[in-house]
Design a protein around this motif. Structure first.
Motif, PDB file in Angstrom:
ATOM      1  N   ILE A 140     -44.434   2.814  -9.328  1.00 12.75           N
ATOM      2  CA  ILE A 140     -43.171   3.256  -8.752  1.00 12.75           C
ATOM      3  C   ILE A 140     -42.036   3.094  -9.759  1.00 12.75           C
ATOM      4  O   ILE A 140     -41.209   3.996  -9.947  1.00 12.75           O
ATOM      5  CB  ILE A 140     -42.865   2.492  -7.453  1.00 12.75           C
ATOM      6  CG1 ILE A 140     -43.873   2.906  -6.356  1.00 12.75           C
ATOM      7  CG2 ILE A 140     -41.436   2.763  -6.983  1.00 12.75           C
ATOM      8  CD1 ILE A 140     -43.828   2.025  -5.122  1.00 12.75           C
ATOM      9  N   ALA A 141     -41.996   1.953 -10.442  1.00 18.72           N
ATOM     10  CA  ALA A 141     -40.939   1.721 -11.433  1.00 18.72           C
ATOM     11  C   ALA A 141     -41.025   2.737 -12.565  1.00 18.72           C
ATOM     12  O   ALA A 141     -40.002   3.282 -13.009  1.00 18.72           O
ATOM     13  CB  ALA A 141     -41.046   0.298 -11.978  1.00 18.72           C
ATOM     14  N   SER A 142     -42.238   3.026 -13.031  1.00 22.94           N
ATOM     15  CA  SER A 142     -42.422   4.011 -14.100  1.00 22.94           C
ATOM     16  C   SER A 142     -42.021   5.405 -13.639  1.00 22.94           C
ATOM     17  O   SER A 142     -41.360   6.148 -14.383  1.00 22.94           O
ATOM     18  CB  SER A 142     -43.881   4.001 -14.561  1.00 22.94           C
ATOM     19  OG  SER A 142     -44.131   5.004 -15.508  1.00 22.94           O
ATOM     20  N   TYR A 143     -42.390   5.750 -12.423  1.00 23.61           N
ATOM     21  CA  TYR A 143     -42.071   7.075 -11.888  1.00 23.61           C
ATOM     22  C   TYR A 143     -40.561   7.227 -11.699  1.00 23.61           C
ATOM     23  O   TYR A 143     -39.988   8.278 -12.015  1.00 23.61           O
ATOM     24  CB  TYR A 143     -42.807   7.266 -10.568  1.00 23.61           C
ATOM     25  CG  TYR A 143     -42.720   8.637  -9.961  1.00 23.61           C
ATOM     26  CD1 TYR A 143     -42.899   9.784 -10.731  1.00 23.61           C
ATOM     27  CD2 TYR A 143     -42.487   8.801  -8.597  1.00 23.61           C
ATOM     28  CE1 TYR A 143     -42.840  11.052 -10.160  1.00 23.61           C
ATOM     29  CE2 TYR A 143     -42.441  10.056  -8.017  1.00 23.61           C
ATOM     30  CZ  TYR A 143     -42.612  11.178  -8.804  1.00 23.61           C
ATOM     31  OH  TYR A 143     -42.550  12.433  -8.232  1.00 23.61           O
ATOM     32  N   LEU A 144     -39.899   6.187 -11.224  1.00 24.13           N
ATOM     33  CA  LEU A 144     -38.441   6.251 -11.061  1.00 24.13           C
ATOM     34  C   LEU A 144     -37.751   6.435 -12.406  1.00 24.13           C
ATOM     35  O   LEU A 144     -36.771   7.182 -12.520  1.00 24.13           O
ATOM     36  CB  LEU A 144     -37.929   4.984 -10.375  1.00 24.13           C
ATOM     37  CG  LEU A 144     -38.260   4.818  -8.902  1.00 24.13           C
ATOM     38  CD1 LEU A 144     -37.769   3.461  -8.400  1.00 24.13           C
ATOM     39  CD2 LEU A 144     -37.666   5.937  -8.058  1.00 24.13           C
ATOM     40  N   ALA A 145     -38.262   5.763 -13.436  1.00 26.23           N
ATOM     41  CA  ALA A 145     -37.682   5.937 -14.770  1.00 26.23           C
ATOM     42  C   ALA A 145     -37.837   7.375 -15.237  1.00 26.23           C
ATOM     43  O   ALA A 145     -36.920   7.957 -15.834  1.00 26.23           O
ATOM     44  CB  ALA A 145     -38.345   4.976 -15.757  1.00 26.23           C
ATOM     45  N   ARG A 146     -38.996   7.962 -14.961  1.00 29.89           N
ATOM     46  CA  ARG A 146     -39.234   9.361 -15.325  1.00 29.89           C
ATOM     47  C   ARG A 146     -38.300  10.287 -14.552  1.00 29.89           C
ATOM     48  O   ARG A 146     -37.674  11.193 -15.133  1.00 29.89           O
ATOM     49  CB  ARG A 146     -40.692   9.717 -15.029  1.00 29.89           C
ATOM     50  CG  ARG A 146     -41.057  11.177 -15.285  1.00 29.89           C
ATOM     51  CD  ARG A 146     -42.490  11.424 -14.874  1.00 29.89           C
ATOM     52  NE  ARG A 146     -42.859  12.841 -14.936  1.00 29.89           N
ATOM     53  CZ  ARG A 146     -44.012  13.333 -14.469  1.00 29.89           C
ATOM     54  NH1 ARG A 146     -44.916  12.514 -13.929  1.00 29.89           N
ATOM     55  NH2 ARG A 146     -44.257  14.638 -14.554  1.00 29.89           N
ATOM     56  N   ASP A 158     -34.948  -2.452  -6.769  1.00 27.87           N
ATOM     57  CA  ASP A 158     -34.223  -3.698  -6.499  1.00 27.87           C
ATOM     58  C   ASP A 158     -34.482  -4.043  -5.037  1.00 27.87           C
ATOM     59  O   ASP A 158     -33.927  -3.411  -4.133  1.00 27.87           O
ATOM     60  CB  ASP A 158     -32.727  -3.526  -6.768  1.00 27.87           C
ATOM     61  CG  ASP A 158     -31.943  -4.830  -6.629  1.00 27.87           C
ATOM     62  OD1 ASP A 158     -32.416  -5.741  -5.917  1.00 27.87           O
ATOM     63  OD2 ASP A 158     -30.862  -4.940  -7.225  1.00 27.87           O
ATOM     64  N   ASP A 159     -35.334  -5.020  -4.811  1.00 23.94           N
ATOM     65  CA  ASP A 159     -35.719  -5.351  -3.440  1.00 23.94           C
ATOM     66  C   ASP A 159     -34.600  -6.007  -2.642  1.00 23.94           C
ATOM     67  O   ASP A 159     -34.696  -6.143  -1.428  1.00 23.94           O
ATOM     68  CB  ASP A 159     -36.949  -6.271  -3.450  1.00 23.94           C
ATOM     69  CG  ASP A 159     -38.213  -5.542  -3.871  1.00 23.94           C
ATOM     70  OD1 ASP A 159     -38.331  -4.358  -3.533  1.00 23.94           O
ATOM     71  OD2 ASP A 159     -39.069  -6.154  -4.536  1.00 23.94           O
TER      72      ASP A 159
END
Length: 310
Positions: A140-146, A158-159
Protein backbone atom coordinates in the motif's frame (compact mmCIF):
# COMPACT_ATOMS: atom_id res chain seq x y z
CA UNK A 1 -24.40 18.09 3.75
CA UNK A 2 -21.72 15.59 2.76
CA UNK A 3 -22.57 13.46 -0.23
CA UNK A 4 -21.48 9.84 -0.41
CA UNK A 5 -20.33 8.39 -3.70
CA UNK A 6 -20.09 4.67 -3.88
CA UNK A 7 -17.33 3.25 -5.97
CA UNK A 8 -18.19 -0.31 -6.51
CA UNK A 9 -15.66 -2.52 -8.12
CA UNK A 10 -16.78 -5.96 -8.98
CA UNK A 11 -14.48 -8.49 -10.32
CA UNK A 12 -17.03 -8.32 -12.86
CA UNK A 13 -18.24 -4.87 -12.24
CA UNK A 14 -17.62 -1.52 -10.68
CA UNK A 15 -19.66 1.15 -9.20
CA UNK A 16 -19.47 4.68 -8.36
CA UNK A 17 -21.11 7.69 -6.84
CA UNK A 18 -18.41 7.05 -4.62
CA UNK A 19 -19.02 3.40 -4.53
CA UNK A 20 -16.52 1.10 -6.04
CA UNK A 21 -16.52 -2.55 -5.49
CA UNK A 22 -15.45 -5.79 -6.98
CA UNK A 23 -18.07 -8.31 -8.08
CA UNK A 24 -17.57 -11.34 -10.20
CA UNK A 25 -18.68 -12.16 -13.73
CA UNK A 26 -20.96 -14.95 -14.83
CA UNK A 27 -20.29 -18.27 -13.09
CA UNK A 28 -17.29 -20.12 -14.44
CA UNK A 29 -16.02 -23.64 -14.06
CA UNK A 30 -13.42 -23.40 -11.30
CA UNK A 31 -10.95 -26.22 -10.62
CA UNK A 32 -10.15 -27.20 -7.06
CA UNK A 33 -7.24 -25.16 -5.69
CA UNK A 34 -4.09 -26.76 -4.39
CA UNK A 35 -4.19 -27.02 -0.60
CA UNK A 36 -2.35 -24.19 1.15
CA UNK A 37 -1.12 -24.10 4.72
CA UNK A 38 -3.29 -22.11 7.10
CA UNK A 39 -1.19 -19.66 9.09
CA UNK A 40 -4.01 -18.13 11.13
CA UNK A 41 -7.06 -19.66 12.77
CA UNK A 42 -10.21 -19.67 10.66
CA UNK A 43 -13.86 -19.69 11.48
CA UNK A 44 -15.87 -22.04 9.25
CA UNK A 45 -17.25 -19.03 7.37
CA UNK A 46 -13.78 -17.59 6.71
CA UNK A 47 -12.33 -20.97 5.74
CA UNK A 48 -15.11 -21.44 3.20
CA UNK A 49 -14.46 -17.96 1.75
CA UNK A 50 -10.72 -18.63 1.51
CA UNK A 51 -11.30 -21.83 -0.45
CA UNK A 52 -13.84 -20.16 -2.72
CA UNK A 53 -11.68 -17.15 -3.64
CA UNK A 54 -8.73 -19.43 -4.21
CA UNK A 55 -10.83 -21.20 -6.83
CA UNK A 56 -11.88 -17.88 -8.33
CA UNK A 57 -8.28 -16.72 -8.78
CA UNK A 58 -7.26 -20.05 -10.29
CA UNK A 59 -10.12 -19.88 -12.77
CA UNK A 60 -9.41 -16.30 -13.81
CA UNK A 61 -5.73 -17.05 -14.35
CA UNK A 62 -6.56 -20.17 -16.36
CA UNK A 63 -8.47 -17.92 -18.79
CA UNK A 64 -5.52 -15.57 -19.27
CA UNK A 65 -7.11 -12.86 -17.13
CA UNK A 66 -5.63 -10.75 -14.31
CA UNK A 67 -2.66 -9.61 -16.39
CA UNK A 68 0.06 -7.69 -14.58
CA UNK A 69 1.96 -6.28 -17.58
CA UNK A 70 0.17 -2.93 -17.83
CA UNK A 71 -0.73 -3.48 -21.49
CA UNK A 72 1.36 -3.86 -24.63
CA UNK A 73 1.30 -4.12 -28.40
CA UNK A 74 -1.93 -6.09 -28.23
CA UNK A 75 -3.72 -3.25 -26.40
CA UNK A 76 -3.08 -0.05 -28.40
CA UNK A 77 -4.94 3.18 -27.71
CA UNK A 78 -4.79 6.68 -29.16
CA UNK A 79 -5.67 10.12 -27.87
CA UNK A 80 -9.34 9.82 -28.83
CA UNK A 81 -9.68 6.50 -27.06
CA UNK A 82 -7.93 7.89 -23.99
CA UNK A 83 -10.24 10.91 -23.87
CA UNK A 84 -13.38 8.80 -24.38
CA UNK A 85 -12.31 6.28 -21.77
CA UNK A 86 -11.52 9.02 -19.26
CA UNK A 87 -14.91 10.62 -19.77
CA UNK A 88 -16.70 7.32 -19.31
CA UNK A 89 -14.72 6.35 -16.21
CA UNK A 90 -14.45 9.75 -14.48
CA UNK A 91 -17.70 11.46 -15.45
CA UNK A 92 -20.24 8.66 -15.27
CA UNK A 93 -21.55 6.58 -12.39
CA UNK A 94 -22.39 2.93 -12.72
CA UNK A 95 -24.85 3.19 -9.84
CA UNK A 96 -27.69 5.58 -9.07
CA UNK A 97 -29.55 6.04 -5.81
CA UNK A 98 -33.21 5.00 -5.84
CA UNK A 99 -35.41 4.83 -2.74
CA UNK A 100 -32.39 5.22 -0.49
CA UNK A 101 -30.37 2.43 -2.10
CA UNK A 102 -27.84 2.16 -4.92
CA UNK A 103 -29.04 0.38 -8.07
CA UNK A 104 -27.05 -0.43 -11.17
CA UNK A 105 -27.86 2.31 -13.66
CA UNK A 106 -25.21 4.29 -15.52
CA UNK A 107 -25.78 8.03 -15.32
CA UNK A 108 -23.78 11.16 -16.11
CA UNK A 109 -22.08 12.65 -13.08
CA UNK A 110 -19.59 15.38 -12.16
CA UNK A 111 -15.84 15.20 -11.92
CA UNK A 112 -14.64 14.06 -8.49
CA UNK A 113 -11.23 14.02 -6.88
CA UNK A 114 -9.42 14.94 -3.68
CA UNK A 115 -8.32 18.51 -2.99
CA UNK A 116 -6.90 17.82 0.49
CA UNK A 117 -3.94 15.49 1.14
CA UNK A 118 -4.91 11.82 1.30
CA UNK A 119 -3.94 10.20 4.59
CA UNK A 120 -4.42 6.45 4.57
CA UNK A 121 -5.03 4.46 7.73
CA UNK A 122 -4.63 0.69 7.37
CA UNK A 123 -6.70 -1.48 9.69
CA UNK A 124 -6.33 -5.26 9.93
CA UNK A 125 -8.64 -7.78 11.50
CA UNK A 126 -7.13 -9.98 14.20
CA UNK A 127 -7.39 -12.90 11.78
CA UNK A 128 -4.71 -11.45 9.45
CA UNK A 129 -1.26 -12.94 10.19
CA UNK A 130 1.54 -10.50 10.97
CA UNK A 131 3.55 -11.46 7.90
CA UNK A 132 0.60 -10.70 5.62
CA UNK A 133 0.04 -7.42 7.44
CA UNK A 134 3.64 -6.43 6.77
CA UNK A 135 3.31 -7.35 3.08
CA UNK A 136 0.05 -5.44 2.69
CA UNK A 137 1.46 -2.36 4.42
CA UNK A 138 4.52 -2.34 2.18
CA UNK A 139 2.42 -2.76 -0.95
CA UNK A 140 0.00 0.00 0.00
CA UNK A 141 2.79 2.43 0.89
CA UNK A 142 4.60 1.69 -2.39
CA UNK A 143 1.41 2.04 -4.41
CA UNK A 144 0.55 5.36 -2.75
CA UNK A 145 4.02 6.67 -3.59
CA UNK A 146 3.47 5.65 -7.21
CA UNK A 147 0.02 7.26 -7.33
CA UNK A 148 1.33 10.45 -5.75
CA UNK A 149 4.10 10.65 -8.36
CA UNK A 150 1.55 10.13 -11.16
CA UNK A 151 -1.00 12.66 -9.92
CA UNK A 152 1.17 15.18 -8.12
CA UNK A 153 -1.25 14.87 -5.19
CA UNK A 154 -0.05 14.28 -1.64
CA UNK A 155 -0.74 10.76 -0.30
CA UNK A 156 0.76 8.92 2.64
CA UNK A 157 0.12 6.24 5.22
CA UNK A 158 -0.56 7.57 8.71
CA UNK A 159 -2.64 5.41 11.03
CA UNK A 160 -3.12 8.25 13.47
CA UNK A 161 -5.15 10.80 11.49
CA UNK A 162 -6.56 9.10 8.36
CA UNK A 163 -9.22 10.38 6.01
CA UNK A 164 -9.01 7.25 3.80
CA UNK A 165 -9.48 4.03 5.73
CA UNK A 166 -8.52 0.62 4.33
CA UNK A 167 -9.87 -2.35 6.27
CA UNK A 168 -8.50 -5.81 5.49
CA UNK A 169 -10.80 -8.15 7.35
CA UNK A 170 -12.28 -11.64 7.36
CA UNK A 171 -15.93 -12.51 6.83
CA UNK A 172 -16.77 -12.43 10.53
CA UNK A 173 -14.76 -9.25 11.14
CA UNK A 174 -16.42 -7.43 8.24
CA UNK A 175 -19.87 -8.29 9.57
CA UNK A 176 -18.97 -6.49 12.81
CA UNK A 177 -17.66 -3.33 11.10
CA UNK A 178 -20.86 -1.29 11.47
CA UNK A 179 -19.65 1.01 14.28
CA UNK A 180 -16.31 1.64 12.51
CA UNK A 181 -18.08 2.50 9.25
CA UNK A 182 -20.50 4.90 10.92
CA UNK A 183 -17.66 6.60 12.80
CA UNK A 184 -15.64 7.12 9.60
CA UNK A 185 -18.58 8.04 7.33
CA UNK A 186 -21.36 9.21 9.66
CA UNK A 187 -23.69 10.25 6.84
CA UNK A 188 -23.99 6.81 5.28
CA UNK A 189 -27.47 5.35 5.47
CA UNK A 190 -28.20 2.07 7.23
CA UNK A 191 -28.66 0.52 3.77
CA UNK A 192 -25.19 1.68 2.70
CA UNK A 193 -23.60 0.33 5.89
CA UNK A 194 -25.33 -3.00 5.31
CA UNK A 195 -23.86 -3.00 1.80
CA UNK A 196 -20.51 -3.55 3.51
CA UNK A 197 -21.39 -5.65 6.53
CA UNK A 198 -23.63 -7.95 4.46
CA UNK A 199 -21.45 -7.80 1.34
CA UNK A 200 -22.38 -10.69 -0.97
CA UNK A 201 -19.81 -13.25 -2.00
CA UNK A 202 -19.89 -11.86 -5.57
CA UNK A 203 -18.47 -8.53 -4.33
CA UNK A 204 -14.74 -8.97 -3.88
CA UNK A 205 -13.94 -5.53 -2.41
CA UNK A 206 -15.33 -2.01 -2.38
CA UNK A 207 -14.69 1.60 -1.49
CA UNK A 208 -17.05 4.37 -0.43
CA UNK A 209 -15.91 7.97 -0.98
CA UNK A 210 -17.60 11.05 0.42
CA UNK A 211 -17.65 14.64 -0.83
CA UNK A 212 -19.06 17.80 0.68
CA UNK A 213 -22.43 18.61 -0.90
CA UNK A 214 -22.20 18.66 -4.70
CA UNK A 215 -18.65 19.99 -4.71
CA UNK A 216 -17.15 16.79 -6.09
CA UNK A 217 -14.21 17.23 -3.71
CA UNK A 218 -13.68 14.05 -1.73
CA UNK A 219 -12.88 14.40 1.97
CA UNK A 220 -13.24 10.80 3.25
CA UNK A 221 -13.14 7.26 1.92
CA UNK A 222 -13.57 3.79 3.36
CA UNK A 223 -12.34 0.67 1.55
CA UNK A 224 -12.85 -2.97 2.49
CA UNK A 225 -10.68 -5.83 1.22
CA UNK A 226 -11.46 -9.45 2.00
CA UNK A 227 -8.68 -11.03 4.08
CA UNK A 228 -9.50 -14.40 2.54
CA UNK A 229 -8.29 -13.38 -0.92
CA UNK A 230 -5.24 -15.14 -2.35
CA UNK A 231 -2.24 -12.98 -3.17
CA UNK A 232 -2.96 -11.64 -6.66
CA UNK A 233 -6.68 -11.14 -6.11
CA UNK A 234 -5.86 -9.26 -2.91
CA UNK A 235 -3.33 -7.04 -4.73
CA UNK A 236 -5.81 -6.46 -7.56
CA UNK A 237 -8.41 -5.26 -5.06
CA UNK A 238 -5.92 -2.86 -3.50
CA UNK A 239 -5.00 -1.42 -6.90
CA UNK A 240 -8.57 -0.96 -8.05
CA UNK A 241 -10.22 0.31 -4.87
CA UNK A 242 -7.52 2.84 -4.03
CA UNK A 243 -7.47 4.14 -7.61
CA UNK A 244 -11.25 4.34 -7.77
CA UNK A 245 -11.22 6.09 -4.41
CA UNK A 246 -9.16 8.83 -6.07
CA UNK A 247 -12.05 9.67 -8.42
CA UNK A 248 -12.06 7.20 -11.33
CA UNK A 249 -15.27 5.73 -10.08
CA UNK A 250 -16.87 3.99 -13.06
CA UNK A 251 -16.02 0.98 -15.23
CA UNK A 252 -16.26 0.82 -19.01
CA UNK A 253 -16.18 -2.23 -21.30
CA UNK A 254 -14.32 -0.08 -23.87
CA UNK A 255 -11.44 0.83 -21.56
CA UNK A 256 -8.46 -1.33 -22.53
CA UNK A 257 -5.90 -1.78 -21.16
CA UNK A 258 -7.46 -0.82 -17.84
CA UNK A 259 -8.47 -2.07 -14.43
CA UNK A 260 -11.60 0.06 -14.84
CA UNK A 261 -13.28 -2.65 -16.90
CA UNK A 262 -15.56 -5.47 -15.83
CA UNK A 263 -13.73 -8.08 -17.88
CA UNK A 264 -10.91 -8.49 -15.31
CA UNK A 265 -8.29 -8.75 -18.03
CA UNK A 266 -5.90 -6.64 -15.97
CA UNK A 267 -5.22 -7.06 -12.27
CA UNK A 268 -2.97 -4.04 -11.74
CA UNK A 269 -2.88 -0.40 -12.79
CA UNK A 270 -2.11 -0.12 -16.51
CA UNK A 271 -0.31 2.44 -18.66
CA UNK A 272 -3.63 3.97 -19.74
CA UNK A 273 -4.86 4.07 -16.15
CA UNK A 274 -1.80 6.10 -15.20
CA UNK A 275 -2.59 8.60 -17.94
CA UNK A 276 -6.21 8.88 -16.77
CA UNK A 277 -5.03 9.60 -13.23
CA UNK A 278 -2.66 12.27 -14.52
CA UNK A 279 -5.57 13.85 -16.38
CA UNK A 280 -7.88 13.66 -13.37
CA UNK A 281 -5.47 15.64 -11.20
CA UNK A 282 -4.37 18.11 -13.86
CA UNK A 283 -4.89 21.71 -12.63
CA UNK A 284 -6.96 22.54 -15.72
CA UNK A 285 -9.73 20.29 -14.41
CA UNK A 286 -11.51 20.85 -11.12
CA UNK A 287 -14.02 18.98 -8.94
CA UNK A 288 -17.67 19.53 -9.79
CA UNK A 289 -17.14 20.01 -13.54
CA UNK A 290 -19.89 18.62 -15.74
CA UNK A 291 -19.33 16.51 -18.83
CA UNK A 292 -19.90 19.54 -21.08
CA UNK A 293 -17.40 21.66 -19.15
CA UNK A 294 -14.75 18.95 -18.92
CA UNK A 295 -14.85 17.43 -22.42
CA UNK A 296 -12.78 20.01 -24.36
CA UNK A 297 -10.17 20.09 -21.59
CA UNK A 298 -10.02 16.28 -21.46
CA UNK A 299 -9.56 16.06 -25.23
CA UNK A 300 -6.74 18.62 -25.13
CA UNK A 301 -5.04 16.79 -22.25
CA UNK A 302 -5.24 13.44 -24.06
CA UNK A 303 -3.68 14.95 -27.18
CA UNK A 304 -0.94 16.57 -25.14
CA UNK A 305 -0.13 13.33 -23.31
CA UNK A 306 0.12 10.95 -26.27
CA UNK A 307 -0.10 13.07 -29.39
CA UNK A 308 -2.75 13.32 -32.10
CA UNK A 309 -4.23 10.63 -34.30
CA UNK A 310 -1.76 8.62 -36.33
Amino acid sequence: MPQAHILKTFIAGAACAALAACDMPAPIDMPDPAPAPITAPDTPKSASARAYYGQVQTALLSQGLMRTDGGGKDTPFDNRMLADNFIRVALFDEYARESGAFVRQETASKLRRWEVPIIVGIRFGASVPLDKQATDRARIASYLARLSAITGHSMRVDDGVPNFWIYIVSEDEREALGPKIRAALPNLSATDVAGITAMPRSTYCLVYALSEGNSGAYTRAFAVIRAEHPDLLRLSCLHEEIAQGLGLANDSPRARPSIFNDDEEFAMLTDQDELMLRMLYDPSLRPGMTLTQARPIVEALATRLIGGDS
